[in-house]
Design a protein around this motif. Structure first.
Motif, PDB file in Angstrom:
ATOM      1  N   GLU A 195       0.820  -1.202   0.000  1.00 12.65           N
ATOM      2  CA  GLU A 195       0.000   0.000   0.000  1.00 12.65           C
ATOM      3  C   GLU A 195       0.860   1.260   0.000  1.00 12.65           C
ATOM      4  O   GLU A 195       1.816   1.375   0.762  1.00 12.65           O
ATOM      5  CB  GLU A 195      -0.946  -0.001   1.212  1.00 12.65           C
ATOM      6  N   ILE A 196       0.477   2.180  -0.870  1.00 13.87           N
ATOM      7  CA  ILE A 196       1.177   3.457  -1.003  1.00 13.87           C
ATOM      8  C   ILE A 196       0.214   4.574  -0.605  1.00 13.87           C
ATOM      9  O   ILE A 196      -0.900   4.641  -1.115  1.00 13.87           O
ATOM     10  CB  ILE A 196       1.654   3.673  -2.463  1.00 13.87           C
ATOM     11  N   GLU A 197       0.668   5.423   0.303  1.00 13.58           N
ATOM     12  CA  GLU A 197      -0.202   6.512   0.758  1.00 13.58           C
ATOM     13  C   GLU A 197      -0.321   7.589  -0.320  1.00 13.58           C
ATOM     14  O   GLU A 197       0.532   7.715  -1.201  1.00 13.58           O
ATOM     15  CB  GLU A 197       0.349   7.110   2.057  1.00 13.58           C
ATOM     16  N   MET A 198      -1.372   8.406  -0.212  1.00 16.86           N
ATOM     17  CA  MET A 198      -1.668   9.379  -1.261  1.00 16.86           C
ATOM     18  C   MET A 198      -0.556  10.419  -1.446  1.00 16.86           C
ATOM     19  O   MET A 198      -0.357  10.925  -2.539  1.00 16.86           O
ATOM     20  CB  MET A 198      -3.000  10.080  -0.985  1.00 16.86           C
ATOM     21  N   TYR A 219      10.362   9.688  -4.291  1.00 12.61           N
ATOM     22  CA  TYR A 219       9.381   8.914  -3.524  1.00 12.61           C
ATOM     23  C   TYR A 219      10.119   7.835  -2.709  1.00 12.61           C
ATOM     24  O   TYR A 219      10.048   6.643  -3.019  1.00 12.61           O
ATOM     25  CB  TYR A 219       8.313   8.326  -4.465  1.00 12.61           C
ATOM     26  N   PRO A 220      10.837   8.272  -1.670  1.00  7.35           N
ATOM     27  CA  PRO A 220      11.719   7.363  -0.926  1.00  7.35           C
ATOM     28  C   PRO A 220      10.991   6.218  -0.235  1.00  7.35           C
ATOM     29  O   PRO A 220      11.550   5.120  -0.104  1.00  7.35           O
ATOM     30  CB  PRO A 220      12.404   8.276   0.092  1.00  7.35           C
ATOM     31  N   LYS A 225      10.106   0.374  -0.029  1.00  5.85           N
ATOM     32  CA  LYS A 225       9.199  -0.778  -0.011  1.00  5.85           C
ATOM     33  C   LYS A 225       9.530  -1.756  -1.135  1.00  5.85           C
ATOM     34  O   LYS A 225       9.441  -2.975  -0.953  1.00  5.85           O
ATOM     35  CB  LYS A 225       7.744  -0.300  -0.120  1.00  5.85           C
ATOM     36  N   ILE A 226       9.902  -1.227  -2.287  1.00  3.50           N
ATOM     37  CA  ILE A 226      10.254  -2.096  -3.413  1.00  3.50           C
ATOM     38  C   ILE A 226      11.602  -2.779  -3.167  1.00  3.50           C
ATOM     39  O   ILE A 226      11.752  -3.989  -3.409  1.00  3.50           O
ATOM     40  CB  ILE A 226      10.275  -1.278  -4.727  1.00  3.50           C
ATOM     41  N   VAL A 235      16.296   4.628 -10.382  1.00  2.00           N
ATOM     42  CA  VAL A 235      15.473   5.815 -10.139  1.00  2.00           C
ATOM     43  C   VAL A 235      15.613   6.783 -11.311  1.00  2.00           C
ATOM     44  O   VAL A 235      16.723   7.075 -11.756  1.00  2.00           O
ATOM     45  CB  VAL A 235      15.892   6.502  -8.820  1.00  2.00           C
ATOM     46  N   VAL A 236      14.469   7.257 -11.810  1.00  2.00           N
ATOM     47  CA  VAL A 236      14.459   8.191 -12.934  1.00  2.00           C
ATOM     48  C   VAL A 236      13.542   9.367 -12.598  1.00  2.00           C
ATOM     49  O   VAL A 236      12.417   9.177 -12.133  1.00  2.00           O
ATOM     50  CB  VAL A 236      13.969   7.504 -14.236  1.00  2.00           C
ATOM     51  N   ASP A 237      14.003  10.569 -12.853  1.00  2.00           N
ATOM     52  CA  ASP A 237      13.213  11.776 -12.618  1.00  2.00           C
ATOM     53  C   ASP A 237      12.220  11.971 -13.761  1.00  2.00           C
ATOM     54  O   ASP A 237      12.608  12.055 -14.924  1.00  2.00           O
ATOM     55  CB  ASP A 237      14.155  12.985 -12.515  1.00  2.00           C
ATOM     56  N   THR A 238      10.933  12.019 -13.413  1.00  2.00           N
ATOM     57  CA  THR A 238       9.894  12.261 -14.430  1.00  2.00           C
ATOM     58  C   THR A 238       9.057  13.483 -14.059  1.00  2.00           C
ATOM     59  O   THR A 238       7.890  13.592 -14.454  1.00  2.00           O
ATOM     60  CB  THR A 238       8.961  11.032 -14.576  1.00  2.00           C
ATOM     61  N   SER A 239       9.656  14.400 -13.334  1.00  2.00           N
ATOM     62  CA  SER A 239       8.904  15.549 -12.811  1.00  2.00           C
ATOM     63  C   SER A 239       8.292  16.417 -13.903  1.00  2.00           C
ATOM     64  O   SER A 239       7.203  16.977 -13.724  1.00  2.00           O
ATOM     65  CB  SER A 239       9.802  16.407 -11.915  1.00  2.00           C
TER      66      SER A 239
END
Length: 255
Positions: A195-198, A219-220, A225-226, A235-239
């Motif tokens: 589960e991932i919080e909002m 999203y640390p 969790k993964i 990790v890739v920045d998609t901002s």
């Protein structure tokens, strides 16, 4: 295991992409760098990446996932629910790329609408979100095509998320990231639900590629969790893509 990936370089018109959020306007130069890093991460996962050129006429065209569903047996050209994206599904270079990999190519027909961001593959079964972009007619057409090739599909009713995979990511081995309305969805009770919080829900849009999971930067909690599940993480920045409702899965077709 995935062997091939298709991506499309973002166009300068990306600043005009469809958005439901107010995170600012995408900066083209940053979007290009982020896309290059995304392709680099995919390459590290051992896939062959086909890179299509930008399409200035279509600001959202870098989100190639929505315009086709690539299965083990066939490719299915969708009919996007966003009218401004309909022609993306029939761009000649995309059709040519798919024809290079698939003998069997099917199509969703009007009045059906489907965006493949609403479709999650779990083995030979495909969960199809009935959303603002994918209607019941389109989902039923998709299921009929899948069944023609010995695959299966089922419809998931949605109320909140833009796309099914906005709040879901299947990581293989029965592991499923769930956010928002999908935490309590009965369709996913059999999975090992993470589960991932909002406040980190955007981070739930990860992609599994050959035992590596590509995770959006920033999203640390999601990342930990993964990693705790034993996966290698990139990790890739998609901002810049988040500004126009896009995430990691939207940017590629993986098959």
């Amino acid at each position: 295991m995935f062997k091939n990936v298709i991506v499309r370089v973002p166009s300068r018109s990306i600043s005009e992409g469809i958005t439901s959020v107010d995170y600012g306007t995408p900066v083209y130069e940053k979007a290009i760098v982020q896309h290059e890093n995304y392709v680099s991460a995919l390459t590290k996962c051992g896939v062959n990446v086909t890179v299509l050129g930008p399409q200035e006429e279509f600001p959202d065209s870098c989100f190639v996932e929505d315009v086709a569903l690539c299965t083990s047996k066939c490719a299915i050209i969708t009919r996007p629910g966003a009218e401004s994206r309909r022609k993306e599904a029939i761009l000649p270079d995309m059709l040519e790329a798919l024809e290079g990999f698939y003998e069997n190519i099917e199509r969703i027909e009007a009045p059906g609408t489907v965006e493949a961001g609403d479709i999650m593959m779990v083995g030979d079964h495909f969960y199809i979100g009935e959303s603002a972009r994918t209607n019941r007619e389109g989902a039923n057409q998709m299921i009929a095509i899948l069944e023609k090739y010995g695959l299966t599909g089922s419809i998931v009713e949605m109320k909140e998320m833009l796309h099914l995979k906005t709040g879901l990511a299947y990581l293989e081995n029965n592991n499923l990231l769930v956010a928002g309305e999908f935490k309590t969805a009965p369709e996913f009770e059999k999975f090992n639900r993470i589960e991932i919080e909002m406040n980190e829900a955007y981070g739930a849009n990860c992609i599994w590629v050959n035992d590596t999971v590509i995770v959006p930067e920033g999203y640390p909690i999601v990342q930990k969790k993964i990693e705790d599940l034993g996966y290698k993480v990139l990790v890739v920045d998609t901002s810049e893509y988040r500004k126009i409702d896009g995430g990691l899965s939207c940017l590629s077709l993986r098959f």
